[in-house]
Design an enzyme around this catalytic site. Structure first.
Site, PDB file in Angstrom:
ATOM      1  N   LEU A  52       0.867  -1.168   0.000  1.00  0.00           N
ATOM      2  CA  LEU A  52       0.000   0.000   0.000  1.00  0.00           C
ATOM      3  C   LEU A  52       0.907   1.221   0.000  1.00  0.00           C
ATOM      4  CD1 LEU A  52      -2.719  -0.879   2.699  1.00  0.00           C
ATOM      5  CD2 LEU A  52      -2.981  -0.948   0.213  1.00  0.00           C
ATOM      6  N   ASP A  53       0.520   2.253  -0.740  1.00  0.00           N
ATOM      7  CA  ASP A  53       1.292   3.486  -0.724  1.00  0.00           C
ATOM      8  C   ASP A  53       1.415   3.999   0.706  1.00  0.00           C
ATOM      9  OD1 ASP A  53       1.400   3.400  -3.458  1.00  0.00           O
ATOM     10  OD2 ASP A  53      -0.237   4.835  -3.759  1.00  0.00           O
ATOM     11  N   ARG A  54       2.484   4.698   0.968  1.00  0.00           N
ATOM     12  CA  ARG A  54       2.703   5.224   2.319  1.00  0.00           C
ATOM     13  C   ARG A  54       1.498   6.007   2.852  1.00  0.00           C
ATOM     14  NH1 ARG A  54       8.276   8.091   4.397  1.00  0.00           N
ATOM     15  NH2 ARG A  54       7.703   8.286   6.599  1.00  0.00           N
ATOM     16  N   THR A  56      -1.636   5.702   2.082  1.00  0.00           N
ATOM     17  CA  THR A  56      -2.867   4.911   2.057  1.00  0.00           C
ATOM     18  C   THR A  56      -2.951   4.023   3.294  1.00  0.00           C
ATOM     19  OG1 THR A  56      -2.789   4.856  -0.368  1.00  0.00           O
ATOM     20  CG2 THR A  56      -4.230   3.270   0.714  1.00  0.00           C
ATOM     21  N   HIS A 161      -0.249   3.685  -8.276  1.00  0.00           N
ATOM     22  CA  HIS A 161      -1.133   4.827  -8.044  1.00  0.00           C
ATOM     23  C   HIS A 161      -2.372   4.761  -8.946  1.00  0.00           C
ATOM     24  CE1 HIS A 161       2.483   7.450  -6.521  1.00  0.00           C
ATOM     25  NE2 HIS A 161       2.248   6.393  -5.759  1.00  0.00           N
TER      26      HIS A 161
END
Length: 258
Positions: A52-54, A56, A161
């Site tokens: 997961l993106d930082r 998110t 993304h």
């Protein structure tokens, strides 16, 4: 770190916004890292199978052995694992639909400096469903009010993304997105509601257990900052009471086939 599910093969946690999944040479001095925290919490090594993106938050699944990690990675690669997200976006979204918009691979100038750039757009598909809308008496730009929507999102593919770029593509960028969002609305939400995070949360993860073969649905509750914004927008009826694997997302693979 909240553990959402654990057995002898898997562990799933509710990743907070702002946490790295694992430490890299770019962030070698970062003290808050999911993998190390979970390892210390359960007392054994963990293996990542997705990211997961930082910024998110939400369900993050990890394996407790390299063999299970391999099986789960295959499920992700073969799109056999269903992911359902929630997001707060700019503007009114009042329908359901599919975003079929190819994306060119995005490389980080530092982290991916040795990777070979692929300039050909890759297929990318995301599904969305409107849940609620609100108009706030808050001046943003040349408008006296601001409109926002709560949406449910399901990525069918897994590009970098993807959800953030797809929502920008249909002119409904996710609030708090510094890279693909609307900076004026990001600032307005931060100033008026004290919410400075990316409003994207991985709420549900549905998969087949790699060892038992049983269906497994893991759900993650929204954090306090998210709940506070829901209250401010009058969306408290949308606030879920997630309890482990008991909540079913409204977007399902069966519904997509119809």
């Amino acid at each position: 770190m909240m553990i959402l599910y654990q057995d002898e093969h898997l562990v799933a946690v509710n990743k907070p916004s702002g946490w790295l999944v694992h430490r890299s040479w770019l962030d070698r001095h970062e003290k808050v890292v999911v993998m190390q925290t979970v390892r210390d919490q359960i007392g054994q090594h963990v293996f990542t199978v997705h990211r997961l993106d930082r910024p998110t938050s939400g369900v993050l699944l990890m394996a407790l052995s390299s063999d299970v990690a391999r099986q789960l990675s295959q499920q992700f690669e073969q799109h056999q694992i269903q992911k359902v997200y929630h997001a707060v976006v700019r503007g009114y979204v009042t329908d359901s639909g599919t975003i079929d918009h190819a994306l060119v691979e995005q490389l980080d100038k530092i982290a991916d400096k040795f990777a070979q750039e692929n300039k050909e757009a890759q297929p990318a598909v995301s599904h969305y469903r409107a849940l609620s809308q609100v108009e706030v008496p808050m001046a943003v730009g040349r408008y006296d009010t601001a409109r926002y929507s709560l949406v449910e999102l399901m990525p069918q593919t897994g590009r970098k993304h993807q959800l953030r770029r797809h929502m920008k593509h249909i002119f409904h960028p996710i609030i708090g997105d510094s890279a693909h969002g609307d900076l004026r609305h990001n600032r307005a939400i931060a100033e008026h509601f004290g919410c400075q995070r990316l409003m994207l949360h991985a709420s549900h993860l549905s998969l087949t257990h790699p060892v038992t073969g049983e269906p497994l649905l893991i759900s993650a509750p929204w954090e306090q900052r998210w709940q506070d914004l829901m209250t401010s927008f009058g969306w408290t009826e949308q606030c879920p009471e997630y309890n482990g694997v008991e909540i079913n997302p409204s977007i399902t693979q069966d519904s997509l086939k119809r």
